[in-house]
Motif scaffolding. Structure first.
Motif, PDB file in Angstrom:
ATOM      1  N   ALA A   1       0.853  -1.184  -0.366  1.00 11.25           N
ATOM      2  CA  ALA A   1       0.177   0.369   0.165  1.00 11.25           C
ATOM      3  C   ALA A   1       0.942   1.444  -0.203  1.00 11.25           C
ATOM      4  N   ALA A   2       1.819   1.388   0.968  1.00 10.99           N
ATOM      5  CA  ALA A   2       2.862   2.587   0.593  1.00 10.99           C
ATOM      6  C   ALA A   2       3.159   2.332  -0.678  1.00 10.99           C
TER       7      ALA A   2
ATOM      8  N   LEU B   1       4.248   5.752  -5.127  1.00 11.04           N
ATOM      9  CA  LEU B   1       4.997   6.109  -6.764  1.00 11.04           C
ATOM     10  C   LEU B   1       3.213   6.632  -7.341  1.00 11.04           C
ATOM     11  N   ALA B   2       1.953   6.609  -6.940  1.00 14.22           N
ATOM     12  CA  ALA B   2       0.776   7.332  -7.603  1.00 14.22           C
ATOM     13  C   ALA B   2       1.426   8.684  -7.766  1.00 14.22           C
ATOM     14  N   VAL B   3       1.738   9.090  -6.031  1.00 11.69           N
ATOM     15  CA  VAL B   3       2.369  10.509  -6.182  1.00 11.69           C
ATOM     16  C   VAL B   3       3.045  11.422  -6.213  1.00 11.69           C
ATOM     17  N   PHE B   4       4.243  10.417  -6.769  1.00 12.56           N
ATOM     18  CA  PHE B   4       5.565  10.649  -7.676  1.00 12.56           C
ATOM     19  C   PHE B   4       4.589  11.353  -8.844  1.00 12.56           C
TER      20      PHE B   4
ATOM     21  N   ILE C   1       1.622   3.036 -14.307  1.00 10.51           N
ATOM     22  CA  ILE C   1       0.957   1.287 -14.484  1.00 10.51           C
ATOM     23  C   ILE C   1       2.050   0.445 -13.405  1.00 10.51           C
ATOM     24  N   LEU C   2       3.138   0.921 -12.496  1.00 11.55           N
ATOM     25  CA  LEU C   2       4.085   0.623 -11.575  1.00 11.55           C
ATOM     26  C   LEU C   2       2.556   0.775 -10.172  1.00 11.55           C
TER      27      LEU C   2
END
Length: 405
Positions: free
Chosen positions: A167-168, A173-176, A253-254
Motif C-alpha cells: 500500500a505504501a 508511486l501514484a504521488v510521484f 503502471i507500476l
C-alpha cells in the motif's frame, strides 16, 4: 434470499481467470478493429481507449497474483523457473512464426531503426526491449517489458523483506506520478538510450539482469539481497527514464500493479481494507489528475474512462470472488496468454496478404475471433501446458529451503 454458492478451493482464483479472459478479448478487439472496423475505432477511441482498459486489467491481475506466487513458494529460484517456463516458450514460438511469415513475404516487421540483429535479439531475450530503446517485434510485447520490470521489483522487495509494504509503495508511486506532471517533468522517449546509446544500454542491462537473477536465486541471504537490489533498481530506472510512454504513465503502471498486490494483502489479512481502499482512492486521484494535467497529445477522456472502468471491473471481480464463475470465462482466462500473443501474428498475416478493410465489417470481426480462439486452444495445449508442467518439475528438483520471509 439464498446465499451465493461458494467457490470450491480448486476454483478459488477463477475470478482472476475471468478477468484475464475479458481483458484479452478487449485487447484483441482493439487491435483487430484496425483491420476490420477502422471507422468505428476512430469514433470509439477518444471516448474509450480499449487497449488501455485491457492492459490495466492485466496489470491489476498480475499485481495480485505474482507476489503471491513468489511468497507461496518462498524461494526466488523456483519463482524465476516458474516465470521462465510460463512466459518464454509461447513467446519463442510466436516470435519464430512471425519471423518465418516475414521471410515468406506474408507479413511485415517493424522498422528497427538500423539496430543490428544481435542488438534486437538480445533486447527481446531480456523481455525489456520496450525499456531498452528497441522497437517491439510485435506491438503487444511492450507490456511484457513492464511485467518483467515488475518481477524484478517484486523479487527485490522480497529479498530485502519490504514486500509487505504494498500500500505504501503504490501510494508513493501514484504521488510521484502526480508530482512529475505538476513539476512539468517531460522526458523524450527512450531518454537513456539517447544518452548512452542503445547498444551499450542493452549490453549492460542484459548482463546486470542475468547476474541479478543468479544472485537473487542463491542460497546465501547476502547474495539474495544483493541480487534483488541489483535487479530492482535498474528495472525502476528503466521504467522511469527509458520508456516510450510518458513518465507519469510509467509510474501509474507500476502503481496499478502494486495496488493489485495491496488488494491481495488485505484479502489475506496482511493489511487492512481501509488502508487498501485509501491507497486505491489516491491512485485513482493521482492517475486521473496526471492524465488531465499532462501536456501530451492523446485522448485524455478515452484514457481516463478506460482506466476507471478497468479498476471497476477488477473491483466487481473481487466482490464476486466467492461466486461460481462461468466455465467459459475461466476457459478464456486459461488461454488468455495465447490469445494475447497469437492474435497479432494472425493480424500481421491478414494485413500482409488480404489487406485492411476500407469499410467496417462486423461479420469479419466476429469471424476473426472465431478463427483465433481454436488456434489459441491448440497453442495452450501443445505449448503452454507442457512447458508449465516442465517448469513445475524443474522447480521441484531445485527448490531451496523457504527463506526470505
Amino acid at each position: 434470499m439464498e446465499s451465493p454458492p461458494l467457490v470450491p478451493p480448486s476454483a478459488k482464483l477463477g475470478w482472476l481467470d475471468a478477468l484475464r479472459g475479458i481483458a484479452a478479448l478487449v485487447v484483441v478487439f482493439d487491435h483487430s478493429s484496425y483491420t476490420f472496423m477502422a471507422d468505428f475505432r476512430r469514433e470509439l477511441m477518444p471516448q474509450f481507449n480499449t487497449s488501455r482498459y485491457g492492459i490495466t486489467v492485466f496489470f491489476l491481475v498480475s499485481g495480485y497474483i505474482i507476489p503471491a506466487s513468489l511468497e507461496r513458494r518462498g524461494c526466488v529460484r523456483t519463482f524465476w523457473i516458474g516465470r521462465i517456463f510460463r512466459v518464454y516458450p509461447l513467446w519463442a514460438v510466436v516470435v519464430t512464426v512471425i519471423l518465418a511469415a516475414h521471410l515468406l513475404g506474408v507479413a511485415e516487421l517493424r522498422d528497427f531503426g538500423g539496430q543490428s540483429a544481435v542488438t534486437v535479439v538480445v533486447a527481446h531475450a531480456t523481455m525489456l526491449q520496450e525499456l531498452l530503446g528497441t522497437p517491439n517485434l510485435l506491438l503487444v510485447l511492450w507490456t511484457l517489458s513492464y511485467e518483467m520490470s515488475f518481477y524484478l521489483l517484486v523479487v527485490a522487495l522480497f529479498t530485502v523483506r519490504l514486500h509487505r509494504q504494498s500500500a505504501a509503495i503504490t501510494v508513493t508511486l501514484a504521488v510521484f506520478s502526480a508530482a512529475s506532471v505538476t513539476a512539468g517533468a517531460v522526458l523524450p522517449a527512450s531518454a537513456l538510450s539517447g544518452l548512452v546509446g542503445t547498444g551499450p544500454l542493452i549490453a549492460c542491462a542484459s548482463i546486470v539482469m542475468g547476474l541479478a537473477i543468479c544472485c537473487a536465486s542463491s542460497g546465501s541471504p547476502v547474495l539474495r539481497g544483493f541480487g534483488g537490489v541489483l535487479g530492482g533498481v535498474p528495472a525502476l530506472v528503466l521504467v522511469l527514464f527509458n520508456g516510450t510512454v510518458p513518465l507519469w504513465e510509467g509510474l501509474v503502471i507500476l502503481a496499478v500493479m502494486f495496488l493489485g498486490t495491496a488488494v491481495h494483502r488485505a484479502e489475506k489479512g496482511q493489511s487492512t481494507w481501509c488502508r487498501t481502499a485509501a491507497a486505491a482512492v489516491l491512485v485513482v486521484g493521482c492517475a486521473v489528475g496526471s492524465a488531465y494535467g499532462s501536456g501530451t497529445d492523446f485522448a485524455r477522456r478515452g484514457w481516463i474512462v478506460a482506466f476507471l472502468l478497468a479498476l471497476l471491473t477488477f473491483a466487481v471481480g473481487l466482490a464476486s470472488r466467492r461466486r461460481r464463475v462461468p466455465p467459459m470465462l475461466t476457459g478464456l482466462g486459461t488461454i488468455s496468454y495465447s490469445v494475447y500473443l497469437v492474435h497479432p501474428v494472425l493480424l500481421a498475416v491478414i494485413d500482409g496478404t488480404v489487406g485492411r478493410r476500407r469499410q467496417d465489417s462486423l461479420v469479419l470481426e466476429v469471424a476473426f475471433f472465431a478463427a483465433l480462439l481454436p488456434v489459441c486452444l491448440l497453442t495452450h495445449r501443445w505449448v503452454e501446458a507442457p512447458s508449465q508442467a516442465w517448469g513445475r518439475r524443474v522447480a521441484g528438483r531445485v527448490e531451496l529451503p523457504r527463506a526470505g520471509r
